[in-house]
Write an enzyme that holds these catalytic residues in place. Structure first.
Site, short mmCIF file in Angstrom:
data_model
loop_
_atom_site.label_atom_id
_atom_site.label_comp_id
_atom_site.label_asym_id
_atom_site.label_seq_id
_atom_site.Cartn_x
_atom_site.Cartn_y
_atom_site.Cartn_z
N HIS A 258 0.95 -1.27 -0.19
CA HIS A 258 0.12 0.01 -0.21
C HIS A 258 1.13 1.22 -0.02
CE1 HIS A 258 -3.52 2.40 0.74
NE2 HIS A 258 -2.86 3.12 1.68
N GLU B 70 -32.58 -6.97 8.08
CA GLU B 70 -33.69 -8.44 7.74
C GLU B 70 -33.13 -9.17 6.67
OE1 GLU B 70 -36.35 -9.75 9.36
OE2 GLU B 70 -36.46 -8.55 11.04
N ASP C 280 -50.81 9.51 0.66
CA ASP C 280 -50.63 8.10 0.61
C ASP C 280 -49.81 7.54 -0.47
OD1 ASP C 280 -50.63 5.23 0.50
OD2 ASP C 280 -52.65 5.31 1.80
N ARG D 219 -27.30 -10.60 15.20
CA ARG D 219 -27.42 -9.65 13.85
C ARG D 219 -26.49 -8.60 14.11
NH1 ARG D 219 -33.22 -7.94 12.56
NH2 ARG D 219 -33.50 -10.27 11.86
#
Length: 672
Positions: free
Chosen positions: A104, A440, A374, A625
């Site tokens: 690097h 999820e 909506d 999670r």
């Protein structure tokens, strides 16, 4: 020792030659096809490999399982990466028996990421270097084998500094490659507290801000001068590229003894421009369609005169604000994001939602435009505003677990079908979409940390309807990705991991079971009912403060240098991991210490319930999670900072202070 090499640029050629001299058996070389439009001033790795009679490949996706299997079949002892531009997957990094090593172009852990040679010059550093390090899943983060310092002179440009780094890299590799071959290396962990990350640079980053000091502007010129596109400014509508300059002190550049406004031309022979501090002599440059010439000749060719001003393109001086369309603006993320965007004068917000209680505080702001509506009904309004706006955030979704089993078809209709219309409009009108994916989508992934680019998305059987939310979101992620690949859709997918904070949802939503976990727990405390721990509350989650999350999302919208385009970014706090039971204990401690505690009933304890009785038969839980946030660190230069205890206390305080005092008294009397 058998080696596979991933290489590009001059440093790639240096690495190949060093491996050959050190006696490695190079089995294959992976490189990149040259990008059209890029100025290829460096040597060709493909040509160097061909001259060594080594097989060379330039796959579009080196991390594809087909290539992983081909590399596995070669059974390399070691992998080397020399300025290869693609992050190698864990599947590849785990193949060599002695590991993988990368060279690097900086003194790690500083200047991780892209274009370190350019960035050190932009930032006025006096030293940089090269580092050979072990490769891990996070870019440039592995243990250090060795590094060498490169001094930066005041006259260095990106090209000369690159030459110094190339020479230093050759010497470093000549010293270290024999030690790797004999397996005698010593590794030193990087100091994470000193780490810094920098993203890729584009030609647009060369725009000069004359408000900065002459030294800062000269650093930019040095960083992007030839063979790069160059630092530039505008004289009216005409672009001026500046290739070389020198700093002049204020005392020598005042016109009639008066300091000039930044960007003002002080003289034309030599060509001198006033800066925020000191002034800059333009030594050489050119007009957009002209020839390379001295500063004074450039001034004559372009008709520059003293007191004329250089700066942004004249037609863009009054740049239009970025218009952000937020659908679901009254929701948890929407209202906090609106607050953050309105703190920055560059943004104008257009919002739609079915109510406005959470955003009432913004309704008088001239940069906030709200319509009550909506998304399943106001299709024409939405399409018109997608055409009108620059960045689209469709935040409308049913995102509470009990609804996944209670109303699975409604979840599909709203979360997938209605949002798909919005995605297609973004494609049709060529608009950037920042889409809220979800943690999820990882489902029951068995990785220790969930990685956006490598983790498997594992869900349960069809009869477990709780997964309809996960797969609806996942399918939209895949559709958006496909539109990006095939139709050029500009997108970023962000995945929030359990964001919490004030205005999360409402206690009324908790009363019907349609709220997040912490709100349900707070309702139990407010009403003096037992806290229900589903399946014992052993499930672990990583909780993220809303202010941390919104700052990351703001940076995605900001999208500096376009580095968030086509990316998936987890936004979570892996350090704030706790079980639901631990969350309950933390909440109880904060509740007992709250000044309003005596207005609420006694704590009724914890009780354990089965998930099927609480959520319904179609439910299935996830044990943990935990997000990998390497993409967020790399692309956004972001890390979460707020501890979970603070978030819990602030969330609790918000809900307790929104409870109607009379209602709170009634609850106490009833429970008594």
């Amino acid at each position: 020792m058998k080696a596979i090499v991933f290489a590009y640029h001059d440093i790639g050629c240096v690495g190949l030659e060093a491996l050959k001299l050190a006696g490695y058996e190079i089995q294959a070389v992976f490189t990149h096809s040259d990008a059209p439009g890029e100025n290829h001033f460096y040597a060709s790795v493909a040509k160097a490999a061909a001259e060594m009679d080594v097989p060379v490949f330039a796959p579009e996706d080196v991390n594809h399982p087909l290539w992983v299997n081909r590399i596995r079949e070669l059974a390399p002892d070691v992998i080397f990466s020399f300025y290869y531009r693609t992050l190698l997957s864990d599947d590849i990094l785990q193949l060599p028996s002695f590991g993988a090593f990368n060279l690097h172009g900086s003194l790690l852990p500083r200047y991780r990421g892209r274009a370190p040679v350019n960035w050190v010059l932009v930032n006025g550093e006096t030293q940089t270097g090269v580092t050979l390090h072990k490769m891990v899943s996070r870019a440039d983060a592995g243990d250090i084998v060795a590094q060498s310092v490169v001094e930066i002179d005041d006259e260095d440009t990106a090209l000369t500094l690159h030459g110094k780094c190339r020479t230093t890299a050759a010497a470093l590799l000549a010293q270290q490659l024999p030690l790797i071959r004999s397996r005698e290396i010593m590794l030193t962990p990087q100091d994470e507290s000193q780490a810094s990350y920098f993203g890729r640079r584009t030609a647009a980053d060369g725009l000069i801000d004359w408000q900065k000091s002459a030294r800062e502007i000269n650093n930019l010129i040095r960083a992007v001068t030839e063979p790069y596109p160059g630092a530039f400014t505008f004289l009216g509508e005409r672009k001026v590229v500046i290739w070389r300059a020198r700093v002049l002190k204020n005392d020598s550049v005042k016109a009639n003894g008066v300091k000039q406004e930044p960007g003002s031309i002080i003289s034309t022979s030599p060509l001198v421009v006033s800066c925020g501090e000191d002034a800059l002599e333009i030594v050489s440059g050119q007009s957009e369609s002209g020839l390379y010439m001295s500063g004074s000749r450039l001034a004559a060719e372009m008709g520059m005169v003293p007191q004329a001003k250089l700066g942004n393109l004249a037609s863009r001086v009054q740049r239009r604000r970025t218009r952000v369309l937020i659908l679901g603006v009254n929701g948890f993320i929407g209202n906090h994001l609106t607050e953050r965007l309105l703190r920055d004068d560059r943004y104008e917000i257009y919002g739609l939602d079915i109510s406005s209680d959470a955003i009432a505080r913004f309704l008088g702001d001239p940069r906030f435009h709200f319509v009550e509506g909506d998304i399943s009904i106001h299709n024409e309004w939405i399409e018109y505003h997608i055409k009108k706006c620059d960045v689209i955030l469709p935040l409308v979704a049913i995102a509470t677990p009990i609804e996944y089993t209670r109303n699975p078809l409604r979840v599909f209709e709203l979360d997938f079908e209605e949002n798909l219309k919005i995605v297609r409009d973004c494609v049709r009108y060529n608009k950037r979409i920042v889409f809220p994916s979800t943690s999820e989508v990882y489902g029951m992934c068995d990785d220790k940390e969930f990685d956006e680019d490598t983790s498997r998305l594992i869900v349960g059987p069809i009869n477990k309807q709780r997964w309809i939310y996960s797969v609806s979101k996942q399918l939209l992620d895949r559709v958006i990705w496909a539109y990006g690949a095939k139709n050029g859709l500009r997108f970023t997918l962000f995945r929030p991991f359990n964001w919490m904070g004030p205005r999360l949802d409402t206690l009324d939503a908790a009363r019907i079971g349609s709220s997040r976990a912490i709100t349900q727990l707070i309702l139990n405390l407010v009403e003096g009912s037992p806290i229900k721990l589903v399946d014992g509350g052993a499930q672990k989650r990583c909780f993220t403060d809303i202010h941390d999350g919104i700052e990351a999302l703001f940076r995605i919208i900001e999208n500096r240098n376009g580095q968030c385009d086509g990316q998936i970014i987890n936004i979570g706090n892996p350090h704030n991991e706790a079980s639901i039971r631990e969350l309950g204990d933390m909440l109880l401690t904060s509740f007992n210490a709250h000044p309003l505690r005596d207005r609420f009933p006694p704590f009724a304890g914890f009780i354990e319930v089965e998930s099927s009785s609480y959520y319904g038969k179609g439910y299935q839980d996830v044990a943990h999670r935990t997000p990998s946030i390497r993409n967020a660190k790399r692309l956004l230069e972001w890390e979460p900072t707020v501890k979970m205890e603070q978030t819990v206390a602030e969330t609790l305080d918000y809900f307790l202070r929104t409870v109607d005092p009379q209602h709170a008294d009634n609850v106490t009397d009833t429970q008594g």
